[in-house]
Design a protein around this motif. Structure first.
Motif, PDB file in Angstrom:
ATOM      1  N   LEU A 158       0.830  -1.203   0.000  1.00 44.23           N
ATOM      2  CA  LEU A 158       0.000   0.000   0.000  1.00 44.23           C
ATOM      3  C   LEU A 158       0.865   1.255   0.000  1.00 44.23           C
ATOM      4  N   SER A 159       1.918   1.237   0.796  1.00 43.38           N
ATOM      5  CA  SER A 159       2.836   2.374   0.854  1.00 43.38           C
ATOM      6  C   SER A 159       3.482   2.605  -0.515  1.00 43.38           C
ATOM      7  N   ASP A 160       3.878   1.530  -1.164  1.00 44.03           N
ATOM      8  CA  ASP A 160       4.477   1.624  -2.498  1.00 44.03           C
ATOM      9  C   ASP A 160       3.469   2.183  -3.500  1.00 44.03           C
ATOM     10  N   ALA A 161       2.213   1.726  -3.407  1.00 43.79           N
ATOM     11  CA  ALA A 161       1.178   2.210  -4.317  1.00 43.79           C
ATOM     12  C   ALA A 161       0.914   3.696  -4.081  1.00 43.79           C
ATOM     13  N   VAL A 162       0.893   4.124  -2.826  1.00 49.32           N
ATOM     14  CA  VAL A 162       0.670   5.539  -2.510  1.00 49.32           C
ATOM     15  C   VAL A 162       1.823   6.385  -3.051  1.00 49.32           C
ATOM     16  N   GLN A 163       3.041   5.878  -2.915  1.00 44.40           N
ATOM     17  CA  GLN A 163       4.202   6.609  -3.435  1.00 44.40           C
ATOM     18  C   GLN A 163       4.103   6.742  -4.961  1.00 44.40           C
ATOM     19  N   THR A 164       3.738   5.662  -5.625  1.00 43.68           N
ATOM     20  CA  THR A 164       3.586   5.699  -7.080  1.00 43.68           C
ATOM     21  C   THR A 164       2.484   6.679  -7.483  1.00 43.68           C
ATOM     22  N   LEU A 165       1.383   6.655  -6.747  1.00 44.40           N
ATOM     23  CA  LEU A 165       0.286   7.580  -7.015  1.00 44.40           C
ATOM     24  C   LEU A 165       0.741   9.027  -6.842  1.00 44.40           C
ATOM     25  N   HIS A 225       0.847  11.800  -9.682  1.00 49.37           N
ATOM     26  CA  HIS A 225       0.136  13.059  -9.465  1.00 49.37           C
ATOM     27  C   HIS A 225       1.060  14.242  -9.760  1.00 49.37           C
ATOM     28  N   ASP A 226       2.282  14.181  -9.253  1.00 52.13           N
ATOM     29  CA  ASP A 226       3.252  15.249  -9.512  1.00 52.13           C
ATOM     30  C   ASP A 226       3.521  15.397 -11.004  1.00 52.13           C
ATOM     31  N   SER A 227       3.647  14.263 -11.665  1.00 51.48           N
ATOM     32  CA  SER A 227       3.906  14.285 -13.110  1.00 51.48           C
ATOM     33  C   SER A 227       2.708  14.877 -13.858  1.00 51.48           C
ATOM     34  N   ALA A 228       1.508  14.490 -13.449  1.00 49.02           N
ATOM     35  CA  ALA A 228       0.305  15.014 -14.097  1.00 49.02           C
ATOM     36  C   ALA A 228       0.188  16.523 -13.872  1.00 49.02           C
ATOM     37  N   LEU A 229       0.511  16.976 -12.663  1.00 49.74           N
ATOM     38  CA  LEU A 229       0.470  18.417 -12.384  1.00 49.74           C
ATOM     39  C   LEU A 229       1.476  19.174 -13.237  1.00 49.74           C
ATOM     40  N   GLU A 230       2.639  18.594 -13.412  1.00 45.58           N
ATOM     41  CA  GLU A 230       3.664  19.234 -14.246  1.00 45.58           C
ATOM     42  C   GLU A 230       3.185  19.334 -15.695  1.00 45.58           C
ATOM     43  N   ARG A 231       2.614  18.242 -16.204  1.00 46.35           N
ATOM     44  CA  ARG A 231       2.109  18.263 -17.580  1.00 46.35           C
ATOM     45  C   ARG A 231       0.934  19.228 -17.722  1.00 46.35           C
TER      46      ARG A 231
END
Length: 90
Positions: A50-57, A61-67
């Motif tokens: 779950l922690s890994d999935a949250v980190q990936t999310l 999210h950061d990448s989507a905000l940048e785009r």
């Protein structure tokens, strides 16, 4: 104090039964502790996943905000260019 052999035998039998009952109880407790330890280990794996999935999310999210920021900039330049071509010369 004179202890009768029957009384002594009875006491020894009761002690043996108590030891046997205690041993069985400890065995059941050990089995339950093992099961609990397995559950805790599995939950640990789930928490890690779950922690890994949250980190990936969060990274996505950061990448989507940048785009999205880049898209916003591009659209602002496009609007500015369109407004520029719509203005009368002079």
């Amino acid at each position: 104090m004179d202890v009768q052999p029957n009384q002594l035998e009875s006491v020894v039998l009761q002690i043996g039964e108590a030891v046997l009952a205690t041993t069985e109880a400890v065995d059941r407790l050990a089995t339950q502790v093992d099961a609990l330890a397995t559950q805790v280990q599995q939950q640990g794996y789930q928490i890690f996943a779950l922690s890994d999935a949250v980190q990936t999310l969060a990274e996505n999210h950061d990448s989507a905000l940048e785009r999205l920021g880049q898209l916003t900039d591009t659209l602002q330049r496009l609007v500015a260019a369109v407004e520029e071509t719509d203005r009368p010369a002079g």
